[in-house]
Design a protein around this motif. Sequence first.
Motif, short mmCIF file in Angstrom:
data_model
loop_
_atom_site.label_atom_id
_atom_site.label_comp_id
_atom_site.label_asym_id
_atom_site.label_seq_id
_atom_site.Cartn_x
_atom_site.Cartn_y
_atom_site.Cartn_z
N SER A 52 -13.70 7.64 49.63
CA SER A 52 -12.36 8.21 49.52
C SER A 52 -12.10 9.18 50.67
N ILE A 53 -10.99 8.96 51.36
CA ILE A 53 -10.55 9.86 52.43
C ILE A 53 -9.16 10.34 52.05
N ARG A 54 -8.94 11.64 52.11
CA ARG A 54 -7.62 12.20 51.81
C ARG A 54 -7.20 13.05 53.00
N ILE A 55 -5.97 12.82 53.47
CA ILE A 55 -5.43 13.60 54.58
C ILE A 55 -4.11 14.22 54.13
N TYR A 56 -4.03 15.53 54.23
CA TYR A 56 -2.84 16.26 53.85
C TYR A 56 -2.17 16.78 55.11
N ARG A 57 -0.89 16.49 55.25
CA ARG A 57 -0.12 17.03 56.38
C ARG A 57 0.43 18.38 55.94
N LEU A 58 0.09 19.41 56.68
CA LEU A 58 0.52 20.77 56.36
C LEU A 58 1.78 21.11 57.15
N PRO A 59 2.49 22.14 56.71
CA PRO A 59 3.65 22.57 57.49
C PRO A 59 3.22 22.97 58.90
N HIS A 60 4.16 22.94 59.84
CA HIS A 60 3.88 23.33 61.23
C HIS A 60 3.23 24.70 61.24
N ASN A 61 2.14 24.82 61.99
CA ASN A 61 1.35 26.06 62.06
C ASN A 61 0.83 26.50 60.70
N GLY A 62 0.56 25.52 59.85
CA GLY A 62 0.07 25.82 58.50
C GLY A 62 -1.25 26.57 58.48
N PHE A 63 -2.06 26.40 59.52
CA PHE A 63 -3.34 27.09 59.56
C PHE A 63 -3.19 28.58 59.81
N ASN A 64 -2.01 29.04 60.20
CA ASN A 64 -1.79 30.47 60.39
C ASN A 64 -1.67 31.21 59.07
N ASP A 65 -1.50 30.48 57.97
CA ASP A 65 -1.31 31.09 56.65
C ASP A 65 -2.50 30.89 55.72
N VAL A 66 -3.66 30.63 56.24
CA VAL A 66 -4.83 30.37 55.41
C VAL A 66 -5.36 31.67 54.82
N GLN A 67 -5.66 31.63 53.54
CA GLN A 67 -6.30 32.77 52.88
C GLN A 67 -7.71 32.33 52.50
N THR A 68 -8.68 33.19 52.72
CA THR A 68 -10.06 32.85 52.43
C THR A 68 -10.69 33.89 51.52
N LEU A 69 -11.72 33.47 50.83
CA LEU A 69 -12.54 34.35 50.01
C LEU A 69 -14.00 34.06 50.32
N GLY A 70 -14.86 35.01 50.09
CA GLY A 70 -16.28 34.78 50.33
C GLY A 70 -16.59 34.72 51.80
N VAL A 71 -17.50 33.82 52.17
CA VAL A 71 -17.97 33.74 53.56
C VAL A 71 -17.04 32.93 54.46
N ALA A 72 -16.02 32.31 53.88
CA ALA A 72 -15.09 31.50 54.68
C ALA A 72 -14.37 32.37 55.69
N GLN A 73 -14.15 31.80 56.88
CA GLN A 73 -13.45 32.51 57.94
C GLN A 73 -12.30 31.66 58.46
N VAL A 74 -11.23 32.31 58.87
CA VAL A 74 -10.12 31.60 59.49
C VAL A 74 -10.59 31.11 60.85
N GLN A 75 -10.30 29.85 61.17
CA GLN A 75 -10.77 29.24 62.41
C GLN A 75 -9.69 29.27 63.49
N PRO A 76 -10.09 29.38 64.76
CA PRO A 76 -9.13 29.40 65.88
C PRO A 76 -8.78 27.98 66.33
N HIS A 77 -7.82 27.37 65.71
CA HIS A 77 -7.50 25.96 65.96
C HIS A 77 -6.86 25.69 67.32
N ARG A 78 -6.13 26.59 67.83
CA ARG A 78 -5.39 26.34 69.07
C ARG A 78 -5.93 27.11 70.26
N GLU A 79 -7.10 27.69 70.10
CA GLU A 79 -7.71 28.42 71.21
C GLU A 79 -8.70 27.49 71.91
N ASP A 80 -9.02 27.79 73.16
CA ASP A 80 -10.00 27.01 73.89
C ASP A 80 -11.35 27.13 73.21
#
Length: 96
Positions: free
Chosen positions: A65-93
Amino acid sequence: MDLLLTYDVDTTTPQGRRRLRKVAKICEGHGLRVQKSVFEIVATDIDLLRLLDDIGKIIDADTDSIRIYRLPHNGFNDVQTLGVAQVQPHREDLVL
């Protein structure tokens, strides 16, 4: 576009374990792993078509099973994390 890709590959057989490694390798080439089988991907329409084609050639459509969700434009800028999860730099070199 911002995509969230998740996969569940049947690993009860050696062939399934090989498919799992291949799917993970393809996903690593397209995005950032944020959990064991979850990737955040920034892609164009063409990138998405290539990704779907590459994965479609590997998986077993009867067990995997593969599931792909299309998020709103710049959707990764609104990520909330808990625990050891960290926001990732998707558009940086990335430094390899």
